[in-house]
Each structure stands twice: as C-alpha cells, then as structure tokens.
Design an enzyme around this catalytic site. Sequence first.
Site, PDB file in Angstrom:
ATOM      1  N   SER A 163       0.859  -1.180   0.000  1.00 24.37           N
ATOM      2  CA  SER A 163       0.000   0.000   0.000  1.00 24.37           C
ATOM      3  C   SER A 163       0.895   1.229   0.000  1.00 24.37           C
ATOM      4  CB  SER A 163      -0.891   0.009   1.252  1.00 24.37           C
ATOM      5  OG  SER A 163      -1.532   1.259   1.418  1.00 24.37           O
ATOM      6  N   TYR A 175      -2.329  -1.325  10.344  1.00 23.95           N
ATOM      7  CA  TYR A 175      -2.280  -1.431   8.887  1.00 23.95           C
ATOM      8  C   TYR A 175      -0.973  -0.883   8.321  1.00 23.95           C
ATOM      9  CZ  TYR A 175      -3.787  -1.368   4.027  1.00 23.95           C
ATOM     10  OH  TYR A 175      -3.869  -1.578   2.671  1.00 23.95           O
TER      11      TYR A 175
END
Length: 318
Positions: A163, A175
């Site tokens: 990401s 995350y």
Amino acid sequence: MWLPLLLGALLWAVLWLLRDRQSLPASNAFVFITGCDSGFGRLLALQLDQRGFRVLASCLTPSGAEDLQRVASSRLHTTLLDITDPQSVQQAAKWVEMHVKEAGLFGLVNNAGVAGIIGPTPWLTRDDFQRVLNVNTMGPIGVTLALLPLLQQARGRVINITSVLGRLAANGGGYCVSKFGLEAFSDSLRRDVAHFGIRVSIVEPGFFRTPVTNLESLEKTLQACWARLPPATQAHYGGAFLTKYLKMQQRIMNLICDPDLTKVSRCLEHALTARHPRTRYSPGWDAKLLWLPASYLPASLVDAVLTWVLPKPAQAVY
C-alpha cells in the site's frame, strides 16, 4: 549545455518505455493468488483466467470460492486458505504442488489483507496490532517461504500487494505497520532470490473501493474500540472527538477512493507478463500525486499537515 541533457533524458524515457512494453510470449503457466473472495484478487484471477493462465485461487470462505468458480473457466481451480494458520498454508502448498508438478509455479500474488482498527494509537492494544500483522505481514511471508521451491523450479515471480501507506504512515493502527513490514520483506527477498531467477515486484495501491476501505466496517470497528476505552481515556479525547474523526475519515475516503480496480489489476498483470517487470508499481492518482511525493517530504512538514487535518483531543496541550 541544457540541450544535450534534455535530449539524453528524452532518449532514456523512450528506451524505458520501449523496454517496459516488452511482454513474454502467451503463457498457460500456473499462478497462485491469495485473497480471491473479492477485490483485487478476484478481479486478477478472472483476468488471468481469460488470458489462458492456469490460475490457482485461494479464498478464505467457501462462498467466495464457489462464486469465483461459477464465473471462471475449467482452467481455474480454487482452494480454501487461512494465511494466518501455518497448517492451512502447508496444505495449500501441497495442493499447489499437486497441480503444478514438474512445471513449477510461475507466479505468486500475495493479495490477502485486512484493515484492522484505523484510529489513534493510544486506543489500541498489542493484540490489535498482532491480528493485522498476522494477516498482512506474517501471512504473505509464510505463503512465500512455503512456495519458494516451486517458484525456483519455474524461475517465477512474486508480487506482493502492499500500500502507499507502507511508504507513509498516515494514520494509527496496525495497517501501516504491517505494510511497512511487507515492503521490507519484499525488498530483501528480491535481492536474495535474484540469483535463482525469481523476480519480486511490489504493488503499492492508493485508496480504492474494496472491503479493506469499506467505511461502514471501519466505523464499526473504531466505535467498538472507543466503547472499550477506560473513562479516563475517553475524557482526554472528549465525546465529540470520535464524531469529528469519523466525519473526517468519511470525507477523505469519499474524495480519494477510486472505484476502478482495474488500475491495480493491470499493474499486477504487467508484473506477471512483462519481460522486464518493475520493482514497484503505484496505481491510483492519489498514490502518484499525493502519498508518494509526501513520503519524500521532511517528517516535520508531514506531521504538521496531518496534525492539522485530524481533530484535536479535548485535553490536548499542543
């Protein structure tokens, strides 16, 4: 003086584009993809199936596997896989070996991932971080290590979906931590397996509309996190903080989340089919124009901007 430099830069750009567009011959090679229940994984599995690849798709749920199998050709095969369970990973590796046999595995796409709790770090527990790390970091590591012998056999490729938040930690929670970890694993793996003809690419998407960015799910997990906080911590932030945080999150997600998942699947496909796959891909306008440039700015400047965007706790002293 500037003209030779300009011409040299132009020539380099043209040669890079020509090299980037070179493709391998049409292939019916085996590709194993994790997280094919929905999102990028499901879309890529169907695209590769249409191109003639022999897709081995893993899903977390029986319904996800059945739905995918229903719309795919007979070349595509599905299996159930929980990447956080070492026994499940070993069973999946044996299943892959049974299918590929002496051909080996040409492609591994580590796609499965979760968002976890996205919110202020002081609200979280060690277990909150561990759950996300188990899926987003340790899961892909375990799958990759289990399949390396088959990848070496075919001189294959590993594509890890991280990401842009693996380049810039824009929010709290596991995350960003997990994606930074997967970036580091991918970089070290790329150098370690290059001697054996294995190529490793990283795909760093911006924000896209997938289950990971589902606003309803993100809001529910953060509300549950708030509800379990000690009264003293809630008092530090104030009752209005959560409402402001969720509104800010909603505005940002609605503004930058891209519904076109093919921008990501095209990068994944290029990493598998290009003669010279790139080391990194950054699909999404926000990745290219916002997050990646911001990752090169001074940390103090990024901190100032993000602190200004996020709501302040009621008892903030700065």
